[in-house]
Structure formats: structure tokens, C-alpha cells
Scaffold this active site. Structure first.
Site, PDB file in Angstrom:
ATOM      1  N   GLY A  29     -71.471 -91.408   2.475  1.00 54.55           N
ATOM      2  CA  GLY A  29     -71.720 -92.739   3.030  1.00 54.55           C
ATOM      3  C   GLY A  29     -73.035 -93.331   2.564  1.00 54.55           C
ATOM      4  N   HIS A  35     -72.285 -95.098  -6.113  1.00 53.84           N
ATOM      5  CA  HIS A  35     -70.959 -94.735  -5.611  1.00 53.84           C
ATOM      6  C   HIS A  35     -69.930 -95.722  -6.156  1.00 53.84           C
ATOM      7  CE1 HIS A  35     -73.654 -93.351  -2.203  1.00 53.84           C
ATOM      8  NE2 HIS A  35     -72.973 -92.243  -2.421  1.00 53.84           N
ATOM      9  N   GLN A  59     -74.319 -78.141   3.891  1.00 54.64           N
ATOM     10  CA  GLN A  59     -75.077 -78.211   2.646  1.00 54.64           C
ATOM     11  C   GLN A  59     -76.521 -78.653   2.849  1.00 54.64           C
ATOM     12  OE1 GLN A  59     -72.286 -81.227   1.101  1.00 54.64           O
ATOM     13  NE2 GLN A  59     -74.068 -82.198   0.186  1.00 54.64           N
ATOM     14  N   GLN A 151     -73.988 -80.170  -9.353  1.00 50.47           N
ATOM     15  CA  GLN A 151     -72.825 -80.232  -8.460  1.00 50.47           C
ATOM     16  C   GLN A 151     -71.547 -80.501  -9.263  1.00 50.47           C
ATOM     17  OE1 GLN A 151     -72.792 -82.457  -4.565  1.00 50.47           O
ATOM     18  NE2 GLN A 151     -71.993 -84.086  -5.847  1.00 50.47           N
ATOM     19  N   ARG A 185     -81.137 -92.000  -0.527  1.00 54.17           N
ATOM     20  CA  ARG A 185     -82.473 -91.604  -0.044  1.00 54.17           C
ATOM     21  C   ARG A 185     -83.551 -92.594  -0.443  1.00 54.17           C
ATOM     22  NH1 ARG A 185     -80.277 -86.264  -1.002  1.00 54.17           N
ATOM     23  NH2 ARG A 185     -80.321 -85.097   0.942  1.00 54.17           N
TER      24      ARG A 185
HETATM   25  P1  AMP Z   1     -73.352 -88.647  -2.089  1.00 48.15           P
HETATM   26  O1  AMP Z   1     -72.853 -89.689  -1.130  1.00 48.15           O
HETATM   27  O2  AMP Z   1     -74.824 -88.709  -2.339  1.00 48.15           O
HETATM   28  O3  AMP Z   1     -72.838 -87.265  -1.771  1.00 48.15           O
HETATM   29  O4  AMP Z   1     -72.701 -89.031  -3.501  1.00 48.15           O
HETATM   30  C1  AMP Z   1     -71.310 -89.114  -3.664  1.00 48.15           C
HETATM   31  C2  AMP Z   1     -70.998 -89.158  -5.138  1.00 48.15           C
HETATM   32  O5  AMP Z   1     -71.622 -90.292  -5.740  1.00 48.15           O
HETATM   33  C3  AMP Z   1     -71.521 -87.914  -5.887  1.00 48.15           C
HETATM   34  O6  AMP Z   1     -70.561 -87.507  -6.843  1.00 48.15           O
HETATM   35  C4  AMP Z   1     -72.770 -88.432  -6.554  1.00 48.15           C
HETATM   36  O7  AMP Z   1     -73.114 -87.740  -7.746  1.00 48.15           O
HETATM   37  C5  AMP Z   1     -72.368 -89.867  -6.859  1.00 48.15           C
HETATM   38  N1  AMP Z   1     -73.562 -90.702  -7.044  1.00 48.15           N
HETATM   39  C6  AMP Z   1     -74.575 -90.903  -6.148  1.00 48.15           C
HETATM   40  N2  AMP Z   1     -75.527 -91.680  -6.695  1.00 48.15           N
HETATM   41  C7  AMP Z   1     -75.114 -91.972  -7.957  1.00 48.15           C
HETATM   42  C8  AMP Z   1     -75.675 -92.735  -9.051  1.00 48.15           C
HETATM   43  N3  AMP Z   1     -76.848 -93.349  -8.943  1.00 48.15           N
HETATM   44  N4  AMP Z   1     -74.965 -92.804 -10.189  1.00 48.15           N
HETATM   45  C9  AMP Z   1     -73.767 -92.180 -10.323  1.00 48.15           C
HETATM   46  N5  AMP Z   1     -73.184 -91.451  -9.334  1.00 48.15           N
HETATM   47  C10 AMP Z   1     -73.853 -91.352  -8.179  1.00 48.15           C
END
Ligand code: AMP
Length: 254
Positions: A29, A35, A59, A151, A185
Site C-alpha cells: 500500500g 507501484h 518481514q 527480493q 518511506r
Molecule cells: P512495496 O509496497 O514497497 O512492498 O512494493 C511493492 C512492489 O513495488 C515491489 O515489487 C517493489 O519493488 C515495487 N516498487 C516499489 N517502489 C518502486 C519503484 N520506485 N520503482 C519500481 N518498483 C517499485
């Protein structure tokens, strides 16, 4: 967009559906354009595009980081609708962890370096929840960002090792106009910290510098460096600005 407020609701609504054109983007989220790039790709390649929002406690090794994780569900729903997502699933803790913390998927090599060295159990939590989300959606295409390259690499290995009928698609990092990798973040950075954070990527991408030089420059600027290392043809960094942990990585070009 169909909003499934629990795994049970999703299971009921999806049973018997065609899984071949089912894509999934797992998220925690607080959605942003990073995203958005994964979600757009998922929507364009799949008749059914599923997004999950779940802040996975297993995690997070630091309870404050978990407690401070931003929550913006109503904005997220509007954003997902604007992107044409067909299904949003909001799993409940008791559904994902009916056995509490006793059954996990673990990896013993690549998960122990970089973000896994000081965050014991982090990737065990990630792999376990991703396995659950892929199995419960039966998605055939699953999208991950290379911003979290470790990841992405570990999930790809898991899918191969367990003969899961799923393709993992890695998407390039989306950055702001200064090169800062978008992250939920970043919202927690003060304006001074944001200015510093925006200098990190340019330093990381400077192949005339070695990783020790980069780490010491970051420390001089006020970052608390967790690691700066080269692996797998890429250069990785993780560093704190105050309480906020930032990560980034770039492909090696020399
Ligand atoms: P998270 O909500 O942080 O767990 O991210 C969900 C997905 O979005 C994960 O596969 C992240 O690697 C991807 N993601 C988050 N930030 C970025 C970004 N700046 N560029 C590309 N993918 C992203």
C-alpha cells in the site's frame, strides 16, 4: 474494481475462474508511481489484474518500522481504479497466518547478504508471504520492482525451485526528476533529508568511485550506511537518514 476485504471473499468470488490471464502485483500500500509502473504493465498484459495490499508483519524485524508504515487505503483505492485494476485483495492477518509463525519458506544463500545480513528473518517473511499470495491468487504473471532487486531475485529463485506455474517479471526502478527511487518511506523524510536522499543515486551511479568512497561520502553527508556493495553485476546501497531506511541499486556499467 472488485474489492475483496478478505482472502475468504476472494476465494468465493474467484473460484472456477480462468487463471491463464491472471496477473498479480503484491504491495504494502501507500501506492506511488513506482507501484504504478508494475500495475500498468500487469493491467496491459492480463485480462484479470490483481493487486494485494498487505503490510506483512513477518518481514519487519523492527516493530517501530511496522507501526510507522504509511496507510492511505482510500487514496490507494482511487489510484487503482484509475489504472483499471480488476481486483483488489485485502488479506487479513488471521487468514495468512492461521498457524501463527510456524511454517516458513526460507533461502540459505542470497537471502543472507545485503538486506538480509542485518535484518534477520526479513526474506523468510517476504518469501513466505509471496508464496501465499501467489498460491491463493493462482496468478500466472507476477510483477516485482528491481528497486528491491534482492527480493526480485529471491522470488524468481523460489518460483523456479518449487516448480510454481508462474512467471516473475522484473520492472525497472521508477525515480523522481532528481534520480531518487520512489518509495513509500520517502514520505517520512524532512525537506533537508529529502535533499540529501536525492544525492544518493548520483553518487551510487558514479562508476569512477568505489564502494568504500561512496560509503564514506554518504557518512560525511549524514547518512548512517548499512552497506554499499557490488554483487550480481549491480551496485547496492542501504543507508539511514534519521529513522528512515533508504535502499537503491544500479546496474554496473564498467
Ligand atoms: P512495496 O509496497 O514497497 O512492498 O512494493 C511493492 C512492489 O513495488 C515491489 O515489487 C517493489 O519493488 C515495487 N516498487 C516499489 N517502489 C518502486 C519503484 N520506485 N520503482 C519500481 N518498483 C517499485
Amino acid at each position: 474494481m472488485n474489492i475483496h476485504g478478505s482472502v475468504a471473499e476472494w476465494m468465493k468470488a474467484s473460484s472456477g475462474g480462468d487463471v491463464s490471464a491472471r496477473g498479480l502485483v503484491p504491495t504494502m500500500g501507500a501506492l506511488h508511481e513506482g507501484h504504478g509502473s508494475l500495475i500498468r504493465q500487469c493491467v496491459s498484459e492480463n485480462a484479470q489484474s490483481i493487486v494485494t495490499i498487505y503490510v506483512n508483519p513477518t518481514q519487519f524485524e523492527n516493530p517501530d518500522d511496522l507501526g510507522n508504515y504509511p496507510d492511505s487505503l482510500q487514496d490507494d483505492i482511487r489510484y487503482l481504479e484509475s489504472l483499471g485494476v480488476t481486483d483488489l485483495i485485502l488479506p487479513q492477518y488471521s487468514e495468512l497466518y492461521p498457524f501463527d509463525f510456524t511454517i516458513f519458506v526460507d533461502e540459505s544463500l542470497d537471502s543472507k547478504v545485503l538486506c538480509g545480513r542485518n535484518r534477520v528473518g526479513h526474506f523468510k517473511g517476504v518469501l513466505s508471504v509471496v508464496m501465499k499470495l501467489i498460491n491463493l491468487t493462482q496468478a500466472r504473471q507476477v510483477y516485482f520492482g528491481k528497486k528491491d532487486y534482492q527480493q526480485y531475485r529471491l522470488v524468481s529463485k523460489m518460483v523456479e525451485a518449487y516448480f510454481m506455474p508462474t512467471r516473475i517479471i522484473g520492472m525497472d526502478t521508477v525515480r523522481d526528476e532528481y534520480g531518487l527511487a520512489l518509495s513509500s518511506r520517502n514520505r517520512r523524510l524532512s525537506s533537508d533529508q529529502l535533499e540529501l536522499a536525492r544525492k544518493m543515486n548520483r553518487l551510487l551511479a558514479d562508476m569512477s568511485l568505489n564502494t568504500n568512497q561512496i560509503a564514506s561520502q554518504l557518512s560525511d553527508w549524514g547518512f548512517q550506511v548499512d552497506y554499499c556493495e557490488e554483487r550480481w553485476g549491480r551496485r547496492f546501497v542501504a543507508a539511514f537518514l534519521g529513522e528512515v531506511r533508504l535502499i537503491d541499486n544500479v546496474e554496473m556499467t564498467r
